[in-house]
Design a protein around this motif. Structure first.
Motif, PDB file in Angstrom:
ATOM      1  N   ALA A  20      -0.608   2.308   6.627  1.00  0.00           N
ATOM      2  CA  ALA A  20      -1.072   3.240   7.402  1.00  0.00           C
ATOM      3  C   ALA A  20      -2.029   2.909   8.479  1.00  0.00           C
ATOM      4  O   ALA A  20      -3.278   3.280   8.456  1.00  0.00           O
ATOM      5  N   PRO A  21      -1.477   2.472   9.604  1.00  0.00           N
ATOM      6  CA  PRO A  21      -2.266   2.195  10.416  1.00  0.00           C
ATOM      7  C   PRO A  21      -3.229   3.023  11.317  1.00  0.00           C
ATOM      8  O   PRO A  21      -4.098   2.786  11.998  1.00  0.00           O
ATOM      9  N   MET A  22      -2.772   4.376  11.314  1.00  0.00           N
ATOM     10  CA  MET A  22      -3.219   5.350  12.273  1.00  0.00           C
ATOM     11  C   MET A  22      -4.311   6.144  11.326  1.00  0.00           C
ATOM     12  O   MET A  22      -3.897   6.190  10.024  1.00  0.00           O
ATOM     13  N   PRO A  23      -5.222   6.607  11.556  1.00  0.00           N
ATOM     14  CA  PRO A  23      -6.263   7.463  10.885  1.00  0.00           C
ATOM     15  C   PRO A  23      -5.407   8.722  10.047  1.00  0.00           C
ATOM     16  O   PRO A  23      -5.399   8.961   8.744  1.00  0.00           O
ATOM     17  N   SER A  24      -4.558   9.653  10.822  1.00  0.00           N
ATOM     18  CA  SER A  24      -3.907  10.677  10.271  1.00  0.00           C
ATOM     19  C   SER A  24      -2.837  10.155   9.084  1.00  0.00           C
ATOM     20  O   SER A  24      -2.911  10.647   8.102  1.00  0.00           O
ATOM     21  N   GLN A  25      -2.234   8.843   9.366  1.00  0.00           N
ATOM     22  CA  GLN A  25      -1.405   8.650   8.476  1.00  0.00           C
ATOM     23  C   GLN A  25      -2.000   8.134   6.966  1.00  0.00           C
ATOM     24  O   GLN A  25      -1.555   8.087   6.054  1.00  0.00           O
ATOM     25  N   GLU A  68       2.411  17.173   8.397  1.00  0.00           N
ATOM     26  CA  GLU A  68       1.681  16.000   9.279  1.00  0.00           C
ATOM     27  C   GLU A  68       0.193  16.591   9.142  1.00  0.00           C
ATOM     28  O   GLU A  68      -0.154  17.798   8.761  1.00  0.00           O
ATOM     29  N   THR A 170     -13.174   4.528   6.181  1.00  0.00           N
ATOM     30  CA  THR A 170     -13.131   5.696   7.248  1.00  0.00           C
ATOM     31  C   THR A 170     -14.320   5.142   8.325  1.00  0.00           C
ATOM     32  O   THR A 170     -14.060   5.202   9.272  1.00  0.00           O
ATOM     33  N   ILE A 173     -12.674   2.612  10.734  1.00  0.00           N
ATOM     34  CA  ILE A 173     -11.864   3.315  11.824  1.00  0.00           C
ATOM     35  C   ILE A 173     -12.806   4.081  12.627  1.00  0.00           C
ATOM     36  O   ILE A 173     -12.549   3.976  13.897  1.00  0.00           O
ATOM     37  N   ARG A 176     -14.628   1.581  15.221  1.00  0.00           N
ATOM     38  CA  ARG A 176     -13.627   1.148  16.262  1.00  0.00           C
ATOM     39  C   ARG A 176     -13.270   2.215  17.133  1.00  0.00           C
ATOM     40  O   ARG A 176     -13.287   2.039  18.353  1.00  0.00           O
ATOM     41  N   ARG A 177     -13.175   3.523  16.713  1.00  0.00           N
ATOM     42  CA  ARG A 177     -12.825   4.727  17.690  1.00  0.00           C
ATOM     43  C   ARG A 177     -14.285   4.730  18.331  1.00  0.00           C
ATOM     44  O   ARG A 177     -14.109   5.164  19.551  1.00  0.00           O
ATOM     45  N   THR A 180     -14.264   2.204  21.123  1.00  0.00           N
ATOM     46  CA  THR A 180     -13.367   2.496  22.303  1.00  0.00           C
ATOM     47  C   THR A 180     -14.015   3.656  23.150  1.00  0.00           C
ATOM     48  O   THR A 180     -13.738   3.922  24.477  1.00  0.00           O
TER      49      THR A 180
END
Length: 398
Positions: A20-25, A68, A170, A173, A176-177, A180
């Motif tokens: 699950a590379p994306m936070p929501s995934q 989702e 968490t 993630i 990293r965010r 960015t």
């Protein structure tokens, strides 16, 4: 509840939730795995504070059966609302406490009124748990069930155990965010992407064709001399707001604020050859900015301060990348094209013009321009033709 499945979820999180590379995934898969392991989750919320100039936090809401994860943001004002002050999240964020509420318990509903809404949706139990990062900042996760009688003690214990690896991933993630976001805030989106991609050594540069935007506020020196510094800063922020939204909406990137000056670039795709399209969008941004600055009215005492600005537009090749000394670098652009734009901006001020452009920009843009004359430019062997918009009359600055 399957203990081996709980352990498998822990291992999956510790390994980075690679599926699950994306936070929501990641959140969706984590919740689905917990339900499959026997944890009766109906709704899960993760609430993360951010390091962002406009956003207090981000929230991720998973609901059983929803297509989702719902992702949203909240601003800083939420902390002062009665709803937040009377919510379990206030206790989690401010005191790092775990909070549990029973929607069927009158005392809990009186303490946390939002539990009444959960009861109307059929919820039977609610737990808010702190997610404590390594820097000791506290974030939160909420867990809600419709299971008759609420969560069992064993289920709450399993959820507590899972918060530990969930907190670590968490945090990764979030960091990293945050990196960015900070790069986007201070150096711009495209530059930030390049830096995050490893372009961090001095001398790492690229050549690209772009439209260069250089602007400044007319009469800024006199303004700074007669007004308090705090007022000048507030004026500058409003003034830059008049430009930045239009620049970004039309494909540009703000690289630098220099006092009252602003440097932005609008990249041109050399393979598509879209210079005409880009220049047209830049001109539209300049017109919008001109209208916004014209409409800007700042009250100072009983008077209303009005403002004018000037912007120079040029198209050419620039060197874009890391420049600096030692370990202190700046991600910026240099080159003769930037120098020419800077000289054009000074000419705009002398001639009382808002928007001026080089011959190269005018050729690509194709709008209605008037030639203002040829001007000798320091550093250039030949005089340069300068153009002003045909619908704009010069204004003599007092």
């Amino acid at each position: 509840m399957d203990a081996s499945e709980i352990n498998a979820i822990t291992d999956w999180l510790i390994d980075g939730a690679r599926s699950a590379p994306m936070p929501s995934q990641m959140m969706a898969q984590a919740c689905e795995r917990m339900v499959a392991a026997g944890l009766p989750l109906w709704r899960v919320g993760v609430f993360i504070r951010t390091l962002h100039p406009e956003i207090f936090g981000r929230n991720f809401i998973w609901r059983q059966g929803a297509p989702e994860v719902e992702v949203g943001t909240v601003d800083f004002e939420i902390q002062e609302t009665p709803e937040f002050k009377r919510s379990p999240l206030s206790l989690v964020f401010n005191r790092g406490l775990e909070v549990r509420g029973n929607p069927d318990n009158l005392a809990d509903v009186e303490r946390f009124p939002f539990l009444l809404d959960l009861r109307q949706e059929g919820a039977t139990d609610y737990v808010a748990m702190p997610l404590r990062f390594l820097d000791d900042t506290v974030h939160a996760m909420t867990l809600t069930t419709k299971q008759p009688g609420g969560f069992s003690d064993a289920q709450v214990a399993a959820l507590r155990a899972l918060t530990k690896p969930l907190t670590r991933i968490t945090e990764i993630i979030t960091l990293r965010r945050t990196a960015t976001t900070l790069l986007d805030t201070y150096v711009g989106n495209r530059a930030g992407e390049r830096i995050m991609g490893g372009q961090i050594r001095r001398g790492h540069t690229d050549t690209m064709q772009a439209v260069i935007w250089l602007s400044d506020l007319r009469g800024f020196t006199a303004l700074s001399d007669r007004l308090p510094a705090e007022t000048v800063v507030e004026i500058l922020n409003h003034y830059f707001d008049c430009q930045v939204a239009s620049i970004r909406a039309h494909g540009g990137e703000v690289l630098k604020f220099m006092g009252d000056g602003l440097l932005a670039v609008f990249p041109i795709d050399e393979y598509i050859g879209d210079a005409n399209h880009v220049c047209a969008r830049v001109l539209e941004a300049a017109r919008e900015s001109r209208c916004s600055v014209d409409a800007l009215a700042f009250p100072i005492g009983e008077a209303i301060e009005r403002f004018r600005f000037g912007v120079a537009l040029h198209v050419g090749n620039i060197l874009y990348g890391n420049i600096g000394g030692g370990n202190r670098l700046d991600f910026t652009c240099i080159g003769p094209a930037v120098n020419l734009a800077a000289r054009l901006e000074k000419i705009a001020g002398r001639m009382g013009r808002t928007v001026v452009a080089s011959e190269g920009f005018v050729r690509a843009c194709g709008a209605d321009w008037n030639e203002l004359g040829e001007f000798p430019i320091a550093g250039f062997s030949t005089a340069q033709r300068v153009y002003g918009l045909a619908d704009e009359a010069p204004v003599v600055m007092a």
